[in-house]
Write an enzyme that holds these catalytic residues in place. Structure first.
Site, PDB file in Angstrom:
ATOM      1  N   HIS A  23       0.845  -1.301   0.174  1.00 17.21           N
ATOM      2  CA  HIS A  23      -0.098  -0.351  -0.176  1.00 17.21           C
ATOM      3  C   HIS A  23       0.887   1.433  -0.272  1.00 17.21           C
ATOM      4  CE1 HIS A  23      -2.694   2.651   1.403  1.00 17.21           C
ATOM      5  NE2 HIS A  23      -3.861   2.465   0.734  1.00 17.21           N
ATOM      6  N   GLU A  40      -5.045   2.040  -7.164  1.00 18.32           N
ATOM      7  CA  GLU A  40      -5.120   3.060  -6.241  1.00 18.32           C
ATOM      8  C   GLU A  40      -4.206   4.074  -6.023  1.00 18.32           C
ATOM      9  OE1 GLU A  40      -6.913   0.919  -1.738  1.00 18.32           O
ATOM     10  OE2 GLU A  40      -4.730   0.882  -1.972  1.00 18.32           O
TER      11      GLU A  40
END
Length: 257
Positions: free
Chosen positions: A97, A169
């Site tokens: 992430h 993302e």
């Protein structure tokens, strides 16, 4: 085709809050027809075992961990290993992430090592990739994210790749200050990902300011196989609403195809 709809709670929820959420979620799933939609939730590490205990025997929801080290054991103070999160009940591990990359020094090499470790122990890697606003503004989004994925998945066999999920993302679209991305600006990145990886991995997900208002439109983007959701799914009822939207969208697509 499996449609993956999941949420990471980040550094939120105590054990009791996580248990309450999970019980509400399971009760809400009773009687719901999700079809090919696969829900997954990713609590903080402190709540993994407690949530796993509630999910025990109920295979509708996949449980994930937010991070795991690439080594199986050793002098890694403060870290948890893939065997440890698996022992706590995780079947999926979120890796790479942008917050881990920005704040905790993760890079393409450590992400690659973690993907390999997760696969080695039979769990599903959820590989997160995404570009900054500067990269996007320079028109380099497709090549950047394809490169990120390529470096993370280097050396994997076809069988291993078939167990990998990729979540795109964009850094500029996530978090409280993120700007929701429109289907038009996501079409090119997903087309590039699909050309390189779509036929080789288990699914391509989108994450970044996903909400009930835009979920259906995001799922209608070509090559999007699911959504990775943040704060809009941090309450169980909000997550159930998004699962309904996903199931309805997929059913509508099947009826018109």
């Amino acid at each position: 085709m499996t449609v993956w709809i999941g949420t990471s709670w980040k550094m939120n929820k105590t054990v009791s809050e996580a248990q309450r959420y999970t019980r509400t979620l399971l009760a809400g799933l009773d009687g719901r027809e999700l079809g090919t939609v696969q829900p997954f939730i990713i609590p903080p590490a402190t709540a993994l075992s407690a949530v796993a205990g509630i999910l025990a025997g109920d295979r509708r929801v996949l449980l994930g961990a937010q991070n795991a080290h690439w080594e199986d054991d050793g002098a890694w103070t403060g870290e948890v290993s893939v065997p440890q999160v698996a022992d706590a009940g995780a079947r999926l591990v979120e890796i790479g992430h942008s917050e881990r990359r920005e704040h905790f020094g993760e890079n393409d090499e450590t992400v690659r090592l973690k993907v390999a470790a997760v696969l080695r122990h039979g769990l599903t890697p959820l590989l997160c990739i995404g570009e900054s606003a500067e990269v996007k503004d320079a028109g380099r989004s497709p090549e950047f994210i394809v490169g990120q994925a390529s470096r993370a998945l280097e050396g994997l066999s076809g069988e291993e790749l078939a167990r990998v999920l990729i979540a795109y993302e964009p850094v500029w679209a996530i978090g409280a200050a993120g700007r929701p991305a429109g289907p038009r600006e996501l079409a090119e990145p997903f087309s590039a990902l699909a050309d390189s990886w779509g036929h080789r991995v288990a699914g391509l997900l989108y994450g970044g300011s996903v909400a009930p208002e835009n979920a259906a439109a995001l799922l209608e983007i070509p090559h999007v196989n699911g959504l990775f959701i943040g704060r809009a799914a941090w309450q169980a009822q909000g997550y159930l609403t998004l699962l309904d939207i996903a199931a309805n969208t997929i059913n509508q697509e099947l009826r018109t195809s």
